[in-house]
Design a protein around this motif. Structure first.
Motif, PDB file in Angstrom:
ATOM      1  N   VAL A  28       0.835  -1.204   0.000  1.00 20.97           N
ATOM      2  CA  VAL A  28       0.000   0.000   0.000  1.00 20.97           C
ATOM      3  C   VAL A  28       0.868   1.251   0.000  1.00 20.97           C
ATOM      4  O   VAL A  28       0.599   2.218  -0.723  1.00 20.97           O
ATOM      5  CB  VAL A  28      -0.958  -0.013   1.213  1.00 20.97           C
ATOM      6  CG1 VAL A  28      -1.617   1.355   1.396  1.00 20.97           C
ATOM      7  CG2 VAL A  28      -2.020  -1.086   1.036  1.00 20.97           C
ATOM      8  N   LEU A  29       1.899   1.262   0.802  1.00 14.62           N
ATOM      9  CA  LEU A  29       2.799   2.422   0.836  1.00 14.62           C
ATOM     10  C   LEU A  29       3.462   2.638  -0.518  1.00 14.62           C
ATOM     11  O   LEU A  29       3.687   3.780  -0.941  1.00 14.62           O
ATOM     12  CB  LEU A  29       3.860   2.223   1.926  1.00 14.62           C
ATOM     13  CG  LEU A  29       3.328   2.244   3.365  1.00 14.62           C
ATOM     14  CD1 LEU A  29       4.441   1.900   4.348  1.00 14.62           C
ATOM     15  CD2 LEU A  29       2.730   3.602   3.696  1.00 14.62           C
ATOM     16  N   ASP A  30       3.775   1.545  -1.207  1.00 18.06           N
ATOM     17  CA  ASP A  30       4.335   1.676  -2.556  1.00 18.06           C
ATOM     18  C   ASP A  30       3.320   2.297  -3.502  1.00 18.06           C
ATOM     19  O   ASP A  30       3.644   3.199  -4.280  1.00 18.06           O
ATOM     20  CB  ASP A  30       4.765   0.303  -3.068  1.00 18.06           C
ATOM     21  CG  ASP A  30       5.300   0.364  -4.489  1.00 18.06           C
ATOM     22  OD1 ASP A  30       6.475   0.710  -4.670  1.00 18.06           O
ATOM     23  OD2 ASP A  30       4.508   0.090  -5.420  1.00 18.06           O
ATOM     24  N   PHE A  31       2.080   1.827  -3.430  1.00 23.42           N
ATOM     25  CA  PHE A  31       1.040   2.396  -4.294  1.00 23.42           C
ATOM     26  C   PHE A  31       0.832   3.881  -3.997  1.00 23.42           C
ATOM     27  O   PHE A  31       0.607   4.687  -4.906  1.00 23.42           O
ATOM     28  CB  PHE A  31      -0.279   1.642  -4.106  1.00 23.42           C
ATOM     29  CG  PHE A  31      -0.245   0.224  -4.613  1.00 23.42           C
ATOM     30  CD1 PHE A  31       0.476  -0.115  -5.748  1.00 23.42           C
ATOM     31  CD2 PHE A  31      -0.937  -0.777  -3.950  1.00 23.42           C
ATOM     32  CE1 PHE A  31       0.497  -1.419  -6.227  1.00 23.42           C
ATOM     33  CE2 PHE A  31      -0.917  -2.084  -4.413  1.00 23.42           C
ATOM     34  CZ  PHE A  31      -0.203  -2.407  -5.548  1.00 23.42           C
ATOM     35  N   CYS A  32       0.905   4.250  -2.717  1.00 25.30           N
ATOM     36  CA  CYS A  32       0.705   5.656  -2.346  1.00 25.30           C
ATOM     37  C   CYS A  32       1.778   6.557  -2.936  1.00 25.30           C
ATOM     38  O   CYS A  32       1.545   7.752  -3.145  1.00 25.30           O
ATOM     39  CB  CYS A  32       0.694   5.801  -0.826  1.00 25.30           C
ATOM     40  SG  CYS A  32      -0.780   5.131  -0.029  1.00 25.30           S
ATOM     41  N   SER A  33       2.941   5.995  -3.210  1.00 33.47           N
ATOM     42  CA  SER A  33       4.041   6.809  -3.729  1.00 33.47           C
ATOM     43  C   SER A  33       3.966   7.000  -5.245  1.00 33.47           C
ATOM     44  O   SER A  33       4.752   7.746  -5.808  1.00 33.47           O
ATOM     45  CB  SER A  33       5.379   6.155  -3.369  1.00 33.47           C
ATOM     46  OG  SER A  33       5.538   4.919  -4.063  1.00 33.47           O
ATOM     47  N   ARG A  34       3.010   6.336  -5.890  1.00 32.89           N
ATOM     48  CA  ARG A  34       2.907   6.405  -7.345  1.00 32.89           C
ATOM     49  C   ARG A  34       2.087   7.620  -7.763  1.00 32.89           C
ATOM     50  O   ARG A  34       1.347   8.207  -6.976  1.00 32.89           O
ATOM     51  CB  ARG A  34       2.258   5.126  -7.898  1.00 32.89           C
ATOM     52  CG  ARG A  34       3.081   3.880  -7.626  1.00 32.89           C
ATOM     53  CD  ARG A  34       2.332   2.612  -7.986  1.00 32.89           C
ATOM     54  NE  ARG A  34       3.132   1.434  -7.732  1.00 32.89           N
ATOM     55  CZ  ARG A  34       3.878   0.819  -8.641  1.00 32.89           C
ATOM     56  NH1 ARG A  34       3.883   1.271  -9.888  1.00 32.89           N
ATOM     57  NH2 ARG A  34       4.580  -0.238  -8.335  1.00 32.89           N
ATOM     58  N   ASP A  35       2.223   7.967  -9.027  1.00 32.28           N
ATOM     59  CA  ASP A  35       1.488   9.110  -9.571  1.00 32.28           C
ATOM     60  C   ASP A  35       0.217   8.701 -10.308  1.00 32.28           C
ATOM     61  O   ASP A  35      -0.601   9.547 -10.625  1.00 32.28           O
ATOM     62  CB  ASP A  35       2.376   9.914 -10.530  1.00 32.28           C
ATOM     63  CG  ASP A  35       3.517  10.599  -9.796  1.00 32.28           C
ATOM     64  OD1 ASP A  35       3.323  10.953  -8.622  1.00 32.28           O
ATOM     65  OD2 ASP A  35       4.591  10.767 -10.404  1.00 32.28           O
ATOM     66  N   GLY A  36       0.056   7.401 -10.584  1.00 28.04           N
ATOM     67  CA  GLY A  36      -1.081   6.952 -11.377  1.00 28.04           C
ATOM     68  C   GLY A  36      -2.307   6.668 -10.526  1.00 28.04           C
ATOM     69  O   GLY A  36      -2.394   7.052  -9.350  1.00 28.04           O
TER      70      GLY A  36
END
Length: 874
Positions: A374-382
């Protein structure tokens, strides 16, 4: 251990015989030399073993299609050293015919251990090896749910199993008894392993349907097999070839994007079919410290893999088939993402053991790693920046699964303590407990917050980018509440204090104001008698005044603009901005905040005080508003307050019309009105005219308006003593300067003025005034101005008689141009007789004719005859 390719056919046959004998099989010719008691003991053992094997065969896989997974498992657990050394694709294929199913792969091939294990019903060697799928040694037997005979060819090995569930002990023991066959794989085709299944009574359509249900995710977590091909021979459609493959990027990122590709070739299809591509973000984690378990001897760790499916736009997709894998699919338990781990499974391979501490530890590790994803997804721009919420597990969907129902709680507990949620309009993450959602009542018609969030550490708004559905999910799982009324009050106050306040902006839409008003009204309804109500009344400058100020409800008495009649003069009583009252919701809000209608008597009283104690109207526009309001509401024009009023004249001088001896006249363009009569007057004539702008009517006053029985002009003349008729006399009774000016300088206007204003003048007339006006020279027809008392009214009879007596011109008939509106009827003009004007042919008339002749030439004959006739009549 010898390489599978090094085993000869003779060695392979010997291995098969040894395995068969281990399971109680013996050559028939040995029975003649064996003690019958031994044979009976062996028969009893095989009978009991047959019952056990039959039970296992029937229990493996509650779904008949499970055999495909088990065969895939066997291939995945094999070695592909030869294919790897030649950089060949590691493949597995199924070819389905009505009379047989052929399963092939380019694995290295069987060895003695493989033959032994495939015939076992427990104690698999694979459980000691990390990364191998099988552990019970019984999964292969699932093929007998659809097959009665299985022929295995693997390099030099060639053997088969024959099984009938309702047959003899020998036939039932065929599931674990390999029998020799004579057709090993030719040398030039090796390495190659082939299994040929002869279907039992399973309908062919059902058999093909099992293969049609194979999903690309079958490949996702396999580390060895790279391609699976399924060829199905269909009775009507011909042959179809379905190929599953995968492509994975190995970038140095926490999540690798893996593509699963499914292509279908139809034998009868003319046009090509586009491949189906499934996309997954794969997170791999090595975990250690797992509890000991006899199923995993000498091991304390494994790899946990989480896979999150996305579409081509990087938006989440939910699994349609299996969601839990132990290298191969285990089952579908209701997760929105895929889980792969080395779970210890039940014999059916369709559920993890719920009492295994090893499994429980893996479950906790999954919760931790989900949080990392989830933290990885939060760092994305998409899209995944916000839409990762769609992967959250729902506890309700998992309640029926004893083991898995704990995972949602564990995941939510981890995420509650992580900064995973964005504040609206920022790139700042907060813990779930530190955000609040905005209900529809707090949003404008574009779905944006009505009021901006407070800055810095006071920010609370959960980003609206999560969308309504995902926001509801977050609210439910993390117990996030809607923004509190008190917090919203602070945000409203913040907006009102900002230079770019949305509430105060003139560009803000009517719809926005309606929504904002509805929100505040609902807050008041929920908060009667609380500190929130106090804050709304005392701290929030919600009321816009007509002078541009915004005030709180407690700051001043708030009045609505007048509903009827002219507007309340804003220099007298400052009302709520009329522009804001056009909005029904805002009007209701102002009413809830204590706004009322302002009583007209209060406004009138303040007008009197303004004129009696101050300078009155600051300008002409204010004066007009004062007078318009008084016209509409002040019924008693004898009120003493009128004594203090003053107005602006045409030179914008202030004049109190009731306290001046100099009259003030209405400006008009009437021919006999004061303005026309006094235009260009001599300096000695001191007159003032009301400023013409007072005649520009103030809405809703029109020319047809009659308030208290008076028009606007009537009211000006009566209430303010503004004259619309030239003054006739002074108070002392003598002729006024204005009328004397008419008599002296407007001889052509005297008669018309008297006629036009006779209704006003008649009550004021006196003998002395009559006598003075009689002597005024007036314009006559064809002669110089003559005193009014010596003139004749030009009636038709007098004019004809005059002509018959020889007088056509130069007789003191009043000039018709001065007789306003006169045609042939003199009745309306008889009042002029009071001033000596003659209307009849009497003795005076004839004497005047005679004098006219005497002063002229000798009378003509016809005239003489007329006069002779006149004298005879006398």
């Amino acid at each position: 251990m010898a390489s599978p390719l090094d085993i000869s056919v003779a060695e392979a046959r010997a291995i098969v015989l040894r395995v068969s004998r281990c399971n109680g099989w013996h050559e028939p010719e040995l029975e003649a030399t064996t003690d019958p008691r031994v044979l009976e003991s062996i028969a009893n053992l095989r009978r009991h073993l047959a019952d056990t094997v039959q039970t296992i065969a029937e229990d493996i896989g509650s779904v008949r299609g499970r055999f495909i997974l088990e065969l895939t498992q066997n291939v995945e657990d094999c070695s592909f050293a030869v294919a790897n050394s030649h950089h060949q694709t590691r493949w597995l294929s199924f070819e389905v015919h009505p009379e047989r199913i052929i399963v092939e792969s380019n694995q290295d091939g069987f060895n003695e251990n493989d033959v032994s294990q495939i015939c076992r019903t427990g104690r698999s060697w694979k459980r000691q090896q990390h990364g191998f799928v099988g552990e019970k040694g019984i999964g292969f037997k699932a093929v007998f749910q659809v097959a009665s005979r299985v022929h295995i060819q693997s390099n030099a090995f060639s053997f088969y199993f024959v099984y009938r569930s309702d047959g003899t002990v020998t036939e039932r023991m065929g599931i674990v008894t390999p029998l020799l066959a004579d057709d090993p794989i030719p040398l030039d085709r090796r390495p190659l392993t082939r299994m040929t299944l002869t279907p039992n009574n399973t309908r062919y359509e059902n058999l093909v349907a099992h293969f049609d249900k194979v999903h690309p995710t079958l490949l996702l977590f396999l580390s060895k097999i790279q391609e699976i091909k399924i060829t199905a021979h269909r009775q009507l459609r011909g042959k179809t070839i379905t190929t599953f493959s995968k492509e994975a990027s190995w970038e140095a990122t926490p999540a690798n994007l893996t593509l699963l590709i499914k292509t279908v070739e139809e034998e009868v299809e003319v046009l090509g079919i586009d491949p189906e591509i499934s996309r997954y973000y794969i997170f791999r984690y090595q975990i250690t410290g797992l509890s000991e378990d006899e199923a995993r001897p000498e091991r304390n760790g494994c790899e946990v893999v989480l896979a999150f499916q996305v579409d081509e736009s990087d938006r989440p997709m939910r699994p349609t088939q299996y969601d839990v894998f132990a290298y191969l699919p285990v089952g579908n338990f209701g997760f929105n993402f895929l889980i792969q781990a080395d779970f210890i499974l039940q014999a059916s391979r369709e559920e993890a053991k719920s009492d295994s501490e090893w499994n429980k530890d893996i479950l906790s590790a999954i919760a931790d790693r989900f949080c990392n994803a989830v933290l990885d997804f939060c760092s994305r721009d998409g899209p995944l920046r916000y839409r990762w919420v769609e992967y959250l597990p729902s506890g309700a969907a998992l309640q029926t699964h004893h083991f898995w129902k704990e995972l949602p709680r564990k995941i939510i507990d981890r995420l509650k303590n992580a900064e995973i949620l964005y504040l609206h309009g920022t790139s700042e993450l907060r813990k779930p407990e530190n955000v609040r959602t905005l209900p529809p009542a707090c949003l404008d018609d574009n779905g944006s917050p009505l009021f901006r969030d407070r800055p810095g550490r006071y920010s609370k708004y959960l980003s609206l980018e999560y969308g309504p559905e995902n926001t509801n999910t977050l609210k439910e799982l993390f117990e996030i509440s809607d923004i509190e009324d008190l917090a919203m009050c602070h945000r409203i106050r913040h907006d009102l204090s900002c230079p770019d306040s949305r509430m105060k902006s003139g560009e803000t839409s009517r719809n926005w104001h309606s929504r904002a008003a509805d929100l505040i009204i609902s807050m008041l309804q929920r908060s009667r008698g609380t500190g929130i109500e106090t804050m709304v009344f005392e701290d929030l400058q919600l009321i816009p005044l007509s002078d541009g100020r915004w005030v709180t409800a407690a700051e001043t008495n708030s009045y609505f603009p007048a509903e009827i009649g002219p507007a309340i003069p804003q220099d007298i009583v400052i009302t709520i901005d009329p522009e804001s009252i056009g909005n029904e919701a805002r009007e209701q809000l102002f009413e809830d905040l204590g706004a009322t209608e302002c009583p007209p008597d209060e406004v009138i009283g303040k007008i009197w005080r303004k004129y009696s104690t101050w300078d009155g109207a600051a300008d002409l526009a204010s004066s007009k508003l004062h007078l318009s309001y008084l016209y509409w509401h002040a019924e008693d024009i004898s009120d003493p307050g009128f004594l203090h009023l003053w107005i602006y004249d045409e030179n914008e001088r202030k004049i109190n019309t009731r306290r001046t001896d100099v009259p003030v006249y209405l400006p008009s363009e009437d021919e006999y009105g004061p303005h026309a009569l006094f235009r260009g007057a001599l300096p000695e004539l001191s007159v003032s005219f009301l400023n013409y702008k007072y005649l520009d009517l103030v809405s809703p006053i029109t020319r047809q308006t009659r308030q208290h029985g008076m028009s606007w002009r009537d009211w000006l003349t009566r209430a303010l003593v503004i004259r619309d008729v030239p003054r006739l006399k002074f108070r002392a009774g003598s002729l006024s300067t204005e009328f004397r000016h008419i008599l002296q300088h407007r001889p052509n206007k005297i008669v018309g003025s008297l006629k036009t204003h006779w209704a006003t003048y008649r009550p004021e007339m006196t003998v002395s005034l009559y006598e003075e006006i009689k002597t005024a020279n007036v314009s006559c027809l064809g002669v110089s101005p003559t005193q009014l008392k010596f003139t004749y009214f030009p009636t038709e009879g007098l004019m004809n008689e005059s002509r018959s007596l020889g007088i056509v011109s130069r007789f003191p008939f009043l000039d018709r141009d001065t007789l306003l509106g006169y045609t042939d009827s003199p009745e309306d003009w008889v009042f002029l007789m009071r001033f000596g004007v003659q209307f009849e042919a009497n003795i005076t008339f004839y004497l005047a004719i005679l004098r006219q002749h005497e002063s002229g030439l000798q009378m003509k004959g016809t005239v003489k005859l007329s006069w002779k006739h006149f004298i005879e009549k006398i």
